[in-house]
Design a protein around this motif. Structure first.
Motif, mmCIF file in Angstrom:
data_model
loop_
_atom_site.group_PDB
_atom_site.id
_atom_site.type_symbol
_atom_site.label_atom_id
_atom_site.label_comp_id
_atom_site.label_asym_id
_atom_site.label_seq_id
_atom_site.Cartn_x
_atom_site.Cartn_y
_atom_site.Cartn_z
ATOM 1 N N ALA A 156 22.379 -18.320 13.130
ATOM 2 C CA ALA A 156 21.309 -19.131 13.129
ATOM 3 C C ALA A 156 21.310 -19.599 11.622
ATOM 4 C CB ALA A 156 20.082 -18.604 13.644
ATOM 5 N N PHE A 157 21.305 -18.550 10.635
ATOM 6 C CA PHE A 157 21.092 -19.122 9.218
ATOM 7 C C PHE A 157 22.134 -19.923 8.644
ATOM 8 C CE2 PHE A 157 22.470 -18.019 5.197
ATOM 9 C CZ PHE A 157 21.589 -18.852 4.334
ATOM 10 N N LEU A 158 23.471 -19.468 9.040
ATOM 11 C CA LEU A 158 24.340 -20.182 8.432
ATOM 12 C C LEU A 158 24.597 -21.659 9.236
ATOM 13 C CD1 LEU A 158 27.147 -17.318 8.628
ATOM 14 C CD2 LEU A 158 26.117 -18.212 6.616
ATOM 15 N N ALA A 159 24.280 -21.787 10.569
ATOM 16 C CA ALA A 159 24.260 -23.184 11.270
ATOM 17 C C ALA A 159 23.242 -24.085 10.746
ATOM 18 C CB ALA A 159 23.737 -22.889 12.759
ATOM 19 N N GLY A 160 21.998 -23.545 10.271
ATOM 20 C CA GLY A 160 21.051 -24.107 9.670
ATOM 21 C C GLY A 160 21.429 -24.778 8.309
ATOM 22 N N ALA A 161 22.198 -23.831 7.562
ATOM 23 C CA ALA A 161 22.610 -24.417 6.140
ATOM 24 C C ALA A 161 23.704 -25.429 6.337
ATOM 25 C CB ALA A 161 23.236 -23.050 5.614
ATOM 26 N N LYS A 162 24.430 -25.382 7.370
ATOM 27 C CA LYS A 162 25.359 -26.572 7.586
ATOM 28 C C LYS A 162 24.929 -27.777 7.711
ATOM 29 C CE LYS A 162 28.979 -23.507 9.841
ATOM 30 N NZ LYS A 162 29.530 -23.343 11.112
ATOM 31 N N GLY A 163 23.631 -28.199 8.429
ATOM 32 C CA GLY A 163 23.085 -29.311 8.676
ATOM 33 C C GLY A 163 21.836 -29.427 8.036
ATOM 34 N N PHE A 164 21.651 -28.837 6.689
ATOM 35 C CA PHE A 164 20.317 -28.735 5.939
ATOM 36 C C PHE A 164 20.181 -30.229 5.266
ATOM 37 C CE2 PHE A 164 17.723 -27.472 2.713
ATOM 38 C CZ PHE A 164 16.668 -27.007 3.156
ATOM 39 N N GLY A 165 19.038 -30.589 5.282
ATOM 40 C CA GLY A 165 18.538 -31.790 4.244
ATOM 41 C C GLY A 165 18.679 -33.107 5.164
ATOM 42 N N THR A 166 18.250 -34.103 4.529
ATOM 43 C CA THR A 166 18.475 -35.514 4.904
ATOM 44 C C THR A 166 19.798 -35.925 4.327
ATOM 45 O OG1 THR A 166 16.038 -35.702 4.434
ATOM 46 C CG2 THR A 166 17.399 -37.778 4.471
ATOM 47 N N GLN A 167 20.411 -36.820 5.024
ATOM 48 C CA GLN A 167 22.008 -37.252 5.047
ATOM 49 C C GLN A 167 22.171 -38.628 5.260
ATOM 50 O OE1 GLN A 167 24.056 -34.635 7.846
ATOM 51 N NE2 GLN A 167 22.857 -32.903 7.316
ATOM 52 N N LYS A 168 22.697 -39.122 4.094
ATOM 53 C CA LYS A 168 22.976 -40.753 4.247
ATOM 54 C C LYS A 168 23.882 -41.149 3.146
ATOM 55 C CE LYS A 168 20.221 -45.066 3.515
ATOM 56 N NZ LYS A 168 19.088 -45.511 3.267
ATOM 57 N N GLY A 169 24.966 -41.906 3.633
ATOM 58 C CA GLY A 169 25.884 -42.531 2.919
ATOM 59 C C GLY A 169 26.678 -41.749 2.212
ATOM 60 N N GLY A 170 26.953 -40.371 2.703
ATOM 61 C CA GLY A 170 27.802 -39.380 2.140
ATOM 62 C C GLY A 170 26.979 -38.344 1.360
ATOM 63 N N TRP A 171 25.657 -38.701 0.970
ATOM 64 C CA TRP A 171 24.785 -37.969 0.162
ATOM 65 C C TRP A 171 23.883 -36.947 0.992
ATOM 66 C CZ3 TRP A 171 25.610 -37.738 -4.876
ATOM 67 C CH2 TRP A 171 26.380 -39.004 -5.472
ATOM 68 N N SER A 172 23.502 -35.749 0.532
ATOM 69 C CA SER A 172 22.477 -34.899 1.152
ATOM 70 C C SER A 172 21.409 -34.337 0.102
ATOM 71 C CB SER A 172 23.170 -33.723 1.839
ATOM 72 O OG SER A 172 23.977 -33.979 2.816
ATOM 73 N N VAL A 173 20.465 -34.244 0.575
ATOM 74 C CA VAL A 173 19.196 -33.834 -0.020
ATOM 75 C C VAL A 173 17.985 -32.862 0.451
ATOM 76 C CG1 VAL A 173 17.680 -36.129 0.047
ATOM 77 C CG2 VAL A 173 17.779 -34.662 -2.124
#
Length: 448
Positions: free
Chosen positions: A274-291
């Motif tokens: 669950a932790f590793l899956a959370g890390a994979k899709g973490f944050g806000t993503q747009k235009g190739g960037w994540s934050v």
């Protein structure tokens, strides 16, 4: 500071996967006994404790492996590109600070004007306590700062600003902007000093099992729950709730080998995935960037605290610095040095307009996250790079292994031919539109 190759990359390497957190509806019980923790209790307790274990692991590394000691400042070399994930914009210094009820440590901060600086203090869970700078201490932005254990009154200088610490130990990271004059920055860096009294009683780091990013700690995380929880107070609002779960799981583990084996199975088959899956899709993503917008002050988000401590321990609050990470283009294709990319900021969305301090874009190799050697010895572009604007007032940053046609050399970041790469865009003291998520870096567009 440990130079893990997973800094930041680990958080965003598999962008696009659906985030899974400890809010899962799986509440399968081990037995009908109400005193037996459910699977979800075990997952929650593990997720909660993991952030603290990552800090303890780092303290053990710094103190027992690197031998940096307590109350001693490590002045990191300026402009060195030999580290993992180097920040080439600032002069860094770091330290583990230790106080006790009878003794304070005095931090001396030099007078710095016209360039960004901050002395960031963090607690044992990776949460930011304070940043010493002109924004948070406008009346006393420099001088003496007495670091004191909360609730105690040791003797301190009359002209010192008192800062109460939640426990006997804190981590300090300080940064001074290079701003094109590294010699000045280095001089200022070395003017951050400590006055340390004799007699401070310092407990050694808690001994914990060895674990790695590829092999996270398992059910043994519950072997020293009471010692770990007593070692550092937690500012998280729901800390007591999660601590009660951790204690319950720990008590259940003491009932026998069967209970221990079941806890370990739940950790390995549910909590860690669950932790590793959370890390994979973490944050806000747009235009190739994540934050991520919760770094440094995590509220009740135990998963976010884990992920950020795992991928980039000692993250600052977004009010000080926001990190946009790019590993794909706007079509979600992994960045490749054989291709040409353009990041084109419209004239009303220039990064200069979005910060009160400075910004930069740094290019790294993957998966080792080191700078990419090139004939220009150019590893990043920033607000003092003398970039040329387009005829319409927009600003383009070009990414390619050789200079793209019609691209000004000043705006070109060389990429590794035939290999993948990553980007980090750092925004220091961002304006409100960045903090609110209304400003985002221009998309990373592949050129045909």
């Amino acid at each position: 500071m440990k130079k893990s190759i997973l800094i930041l990359v680990a958080i965003f390497l598999f962008i696009g996967c659906k985030r899974e957190t400890s809010t899962s509806t799986d509440t399968t019980s081990v037995s009908e006994n109400n005193s037996t923790p459910t699977d979800q209790d075990i997952i929650d307790a593990y997720t909660y404790l993991y952030a603290r274990y990552l800090v303890i692991q780092q303290e053990n590394h710094d103190i027992n492996v690197e031998k940096v000691g307590y109350n001693k400042i490590k002045y990191n070399p300026l402009g060195s590109a030999q580290f993992v994930n180097p920040n080439l914009d600032v002069a860094y210094l770091e330290a583990w600070i230790a106080v006790d009820a009878a003794h304070a440590v005095i931090l001396n901060v030099p007078k710095i004007e016209g360039r960004y600086y901050t002395a960031q203090l963090l607690d044992g869970w990776g949460e930011v306590i304070t940043n010493i700078n002109e924004r948070n201490y406008p009346k006393t932005p420099y001088g003496k700062f007495a670091l004191v254990l909360k609730g105690t009154n040791p003797t301190i200088p009359a002209d010192a600003v008192k800062i109460e610490l939640p426990s006997e130990k804190v981590k300090m990271l300080a940064r001074v902007e290079l701003k094109g004059t590294p010699a000045v920055a280095k001089k200022l860096q070395e003017q951050f000093t400590f006055n340390v009294p004799d007699g401070i009683k310092i407990a050694p780091p808690i001994a914990i099992p060895e674990f790695t990013p590829k092999a996270p700690i398992g059910g043994e995380i519950f072997d020293k729950v009471e010692e770990v929880l007593k070692s550092y107070p937690d500012a998280m609002p729901k800390a007591k709730e999660y601590q009660a779960k951790a204690i319950a799981v720990s008590e259940y583990a003491k009932t026998g080998d069967k209970a221990k084996a079941y806890i370990d199975e739940v950790v390995k088959t549910k909590a860690i995935p669950a932790f590793l899956a959370g890390a994979k899709g973490f944050g806000t993503q747009k235009g190739g960037w994540s934050v991520s917008y919760v770094a440094g002050k995590f509220g009740d988000d135990i998963m976010a605290r884990d992920i950020i401590n795992y991928g980039g321990l000692w993250a600052n609050t977004i009010q000080e610095a926001i990190y946009f990470v790019g590993l794909t283009d706007s079509n979600k294709e992994v960045l490749n040095g054989d291709k040409v990319y353009e990041i084109k900021f419209p004239k009303d969305q220039l990064p200069d307009l979005a910060v009160n301090a400075f910004w930069s874009v740094t290019l790294y190799s993957v998966p080792d996250y080191r700078v990419v050697d090139n004939k220009l010895k150019r590893y990043n572009l920033n607000n003092i790079s003398d970039l040329k604007k387009n005829s319409d007032g927009s600003l383009s940053i070009w990414l390619a292994s050789s200079l793209p046609k019609d691209a000004p050399q000043s705006n070109w970041l060389p990429t590794p031919a035939g290999k993948g790469f990553a980007l980090t865009m750092r925004m220091y003291v961002s304006k409100k539109e960045v903090l609110d998520g209304k400003w985002f870096p221009a998309p990373i567009e592949q050129k045909k």
